[in-house]
Design a protein around this motif. Structure first.
Motif, PDB file in Angstrom:
ATOM      1  N   PHE A  90       0.827  -1.201   0.000  1.00 46.90           N
ATOM      2  CA  PHE A  90       0.000   0.000   0.000  1.00 46.90           C
ATOM      3  C   PHE A  90       0.866   1.257   0.000  1.00 46.90           C
ATOM      4  O   PHE A  90       0.602   2.208  -0.750  1.00 46.90           O
ATOM      5  N   THR A  91       1.918   1.266   0.826  1.00 47.44           N
ATOM      6  CA  THR A  91       2.803   2.434   0.900  1.00 47.44           C
ATOM      7  C   THR A  91       3.475   2.700  -0.435  1.00 47.44           C
ATOM      8  O   THR A  91       3.513   3.836  -0.920  1.00 47.44           O
ATOM      9  N   LEU A  92       4.009   1.644  -1.044  1.00 42.29           N
ATOM     10  CA  LEU A  92       4.698   1.818  -2.320  1.00 42.29           C
ATOM     11  C   LEU A  92       3.728   2.289  -3.408  1.00 42.29           C
ATOM     12  O   LEU A  92       4.057   3.159  -4.216  1.00 42.29           O
ATOM     13  N   GLY A  93       2.521   1.720  -3.428  1.00 44.19           N
ATOM     14  CA  GLY A  93       1.541   2.134  -4.421  1.00 44.19           C
ATOM     15  C   GLY A  93       1.135   3.593  -4.260  1.00 44.19           C
ATOM     16  O   GLY A  93       1.041   4.340  -5.243  1.00 44.19           O
ATOM     17  N   ALA A  94       0.899   4.021  -3.008  1.00 42.44           N
ATOM     18  CA  ALA A  94       0.493   5.413  -2.764  1.00 42.44           C
ATOM     19  C   ALA A  94       1.616   6.383  -3.110  1.00 42.44           C
ATOM     20  O   ALA A  94       1.373   7.449  -3.689  1.00 42.44           O
ATOM     21  N   ALA A  95       2.850   6.026  -2.754  1.00 41.36           N
ATOM     22  CA  ALA A  95       3.981   6.903  -3.060  1.00 41.36           C
ATOM     23  C   ALA A  95       4.227   6.974  -4.560  1.00 41.36           C
ATOM     24  O   ALA A  95       4.425   8.063  -5.125  1.00 41.36           O
ATOM     25  N   LEU A  96       4.213   5.815  -5.225  1.00 44.98           N
ATOM     26  CA  LEU A  96       4.455   5.787  -6.668  1.00 44.98           C
ATOM     27  C   LEU A  96       3.376   6.559  -7.415  1.00 44.98           C
ATOM     28  O   LEU A  96       3.651   7.238  -8.408  1.00 44.98           O
ATOM     29  N   LEU A  97       2.134   6.473  -6.938  1.00 44.08           N
ATOM     30  CA  LEU A  97       1.042   7.207  -7.574  1.00 44.08           C
ATOM     31  C   LEU A  97       1.317   8.711  -7.548  1.00 44.08           C
ATOM     32  O   LEU A  97       1.165   9.403  -8.561  1.00 44.08           O
ATOM     33  N   ARG A  98       1.727   9.229  -6.391  1.00 46.85           N
ATOM     34  CA  ARG A  98       2.017  10.664  -6.289  1.00 46.85           C
ATOM     35  C   ARG A  98       3.231  11.059  -7.138  1.00 46.85           C
ATOM     36  O   ARG A  98       3.256  12.122  -7.756  1.00 46.85           O
ATOM     37  N   LEU A  99       4.245  10.217  -7.144  1.00 45.17           N
ATOM     38  CA  LEU A  99       5.439  10.525  -7.924  1.00 45.17           C
ATOM     39  C   LEU A  99       5.129  10.541  -9.423  1.00 45.17           C
ATOM     40  O   LEU A  99       5.588  11.420 -10.157  1.00 45.17           O
ATOM     41  N   ALA A 100       4.328   9.571  -9.898  1.00 45.02           N
ATOM     42  CA  ALA A 100       3.985   9.511 -11.321  1.00 45.02           C
ATOM     43  C   ALA A 100       3.081  10.678 -11.719  1.00 45.02           C
ATOM     44  O   ALA A 100       3.292  11.319 -12.754  1.00 45.02           O
ATOM     45  N   ALA A 101       2.068  10.964 -10.890  1.00 44.41           N
ATOM     46  CA  ALA A 101       1.177  12.083 -11.193  1.00 44.41           C
ATOM     47  C   ALA A 101       1.933  13.404 -11.135  1.00 44.41           C
ATOM     48  O   ALA A 101       1.711  14.295 -11.968  1.00 44.41           O
ATOM     49  N   GLY A 102       2.842  13.540 -10.165  1.00 42.23           N
ATOM     50  CA  GLY A 102       3.641  14.755 -10.079  1.00 42.23           C
ATOM     51  C   GLY A 102       4.509  14.953 -11.305  1.00 42.23           C
ATOM     52  O   GLY A 102       4.706  16.083 -11.780  1.00 42.23           O
ATOM     53  N   ALA A 103       5.051  13.855 -11.848  1.00 41.27           N
ATOM     54  CA  ALA A 103       5.857  13.949 -13.065  1.00 41.27           C
ATOM     55  C   ALA A 103       5.014  14.446 -14.241  1.00 41.27           C
ATOM     56  O   ALA A 103       5.479  15.233 -15.063  1.00 41.27           O
ATOM     57  N   HIS A 104       3.765  13.972 -14.331  1.00 39.68           N
ATOM     58  CA  HIS A 104       2.877  14.431 -15.400  1.00 39.68           C
ATOM     59  C   HIS A 104       2.512  15.900 -15.224  1.00 39.68           C
ATOM     60  O   HIS A 104       2.454  16.653 -16.197  1.00 39.68           O
ATOM     61  N   LEU A 105       2.244  16.311 -13.978  1.00 40.96           N
ATOM     62  CA  LEU A 105       1.768  17.667 -13.710  1.00 40.96           C
ATOM     63  C   LEU A 105       2.892  18.672 -13.573  1.00 40.96           C
ATOM     64  O   LEU A 105       2.651  19.886 -13.580  1.00 40.96           O
ATOM     65  N   GLY A 106       4.125  18.190 -13.392  1.00 41.03           N
ATOM     66  CA  GLY A 106       5.245  19.095 -13.205  1.00 41.03           C
ATOM     67  C   GLY A 106       5.282  19.742 -11.842  1.00 41.03           C
ATOM     68  O   GLY A 106       5.744  20.877 -11.690  1.00 41.03           O
ATOM     69  N   ILE A 107       4.780  19.028 -10.814  1.00 43.48           N
ATOM     70  CA  ILE A 107       4.782  19.558  -9.451  1.00 43.48           C
ATOM     71  C   ILE A 107       5.393  18.516  -8.518  1.00 43.48           C
ATOM     72  O   ILE A 107       5.432  17.324  -8.843  1.00 43.48           O
ATOM     73  N   PRO A 108       5.882  18.937  -7.333  1.00 44.90           N
ATOM     74  CA  PRO A 108       6.439  17.966  -6.388  1.00 44.90           C
ATOM     75  C   PRO A 108       5.389  16.952  -5.955  1.00 44.90           C
ATOM     76  O   PRO A 108       4.196  17.258  -5.847  1.00 44.90           O
TER      77      PRO A 108
END
Length: 294
Positions: A90-108
């Motif tokens: 769960f932790t890895l999935g939640a963290a990876l989700l934010r990292l991937a979405a942040g890469a798309h949006l250009g935000i931390p």
């Protein structure tokens, strides 16, 4: 350019609620390590509505600093898992989700506003959304493999399953739709069918409230029928998977997006995460166990 997602190992494409049930039946086998991407979101010059990005990670890539990316609701949900492996997934999935979405949006990653709300009970366990942002998300995990999908094309569903011993013949009779032309004749065929249908149900948001026998899949794969209605504009893809796993993706969109899949190393070891990890006790996982290959 990314290096091969699963190294030199070839995979026969056969296809997360099932993953949870299956993982309780058998131990997770050792799998070869993935190779890492050169960096996140290297396809970002494409029009976003024409792209669907999929990232895969292993539990051995989890670091203590990733826990800091979870919000209060996610930390509370994480604490509710009895098994350490489930907390790590769960932790890895939640963290990876934010990292991937942040890469798309250009935000931390810490500024990505992920929200989970069940449409029935309003609890914080529905599918992830980004309020105010034109992105659709999906998370899946099985064994030591965790995946996320991010796209602006339309609602998305991602599913991965691990091959284990189970009575696939009995389950096959329950999930096949009347009139489906491709009968299930093997364990691999069962997983292929399951992951395709699970990805459809995740994309629609219905989940396993809708029986899989009401989802008819044809060659291609294509969605032939959904709940006895005219099918939605769905685009299905069988994804590459390492030996012993199967994965599939569904995007609900007028036109099929370009689907790209890569190892998430370039996202998981971004500079902010690495700096926090180096000042903590070793490079240890959230559970306190050594991180293996590091």
């Amino acid at each position: 350019m990314s290096r091969p997602l699963f190294g030199s190992h070839s995979a026969t494409i056969v296809g997360p609620a099932l993953a949870v049930r299956i993982s309780e039946i058998a131990e997770t086998p050792e799998l070869p390590p993935t190779t890492q991407s050169e960096g996140p979101c290297h396809h970002s010059r494409m029009r976003p509505e024409k792209l669907c990005g999929v990232w895969w990670a292993r539990l051995a890539e989890l670091r203590a600093a990733h826990l800091e990316l979870l919000d209060t609701d996610e930390r509370r949900r994480r604490a509710g898992f009895a098994r350490a492996a489930d907390r790590d997934r769960f932790t890895l999935g939640a963290a990876l989700l934010r990292l991937a979405a942040g890469a798309h949006l250009g935000i931390p990653a810490r500024r990505v506003p992920v929200r989970r709300r069940c449409p029935h009970c309003r609890g914080p366990h529905g599918r992830p959304t980004l309020p105010g942002e034109p992105l659709h998300l999906s998370v899946t995990h099985a064994g030591d493999l965790v995946g996320v999908a991010v796209t602006a094309a339309g609602p998305v569903g991602l599913d991965v399953e691990q091959e284990v011993e189970l009575d696939w013949r009995r389950l096959a009779r329950r999930i096949q739709a009347p009139g489906e032309a491709d009968p299930i004749r093997s364990r691999a065929g069962f997983l292929r069918c399951w992951t395709r249908k699970e990805s459809v149900l995740k994309a629609t948001g219905d989940g396993l409230r809708v029986p899989m026998s009401e989802v008819a899949i044809g060659p291609g794969p294509t969605l032939l029928r959904y709940r006895s209605r005219v099918r939605p504009p769905a685009h299905l893809t069988d994804l590459p998977a390492p030996p012993g796993y199967a994965a599939a993706l569904t995007v609900l969109a007028p036109a099929p997006p370009r689907v790209t899949a890569e190892a998430a190393g370039g996202l998981l070891i971004d500079r902010a995460i690495c700096e926090k990890t180096r000042v903590r006790e070793g490079r240890r996982m959230v559970t306190g166990h050594p991180a293996g290959g590091g």
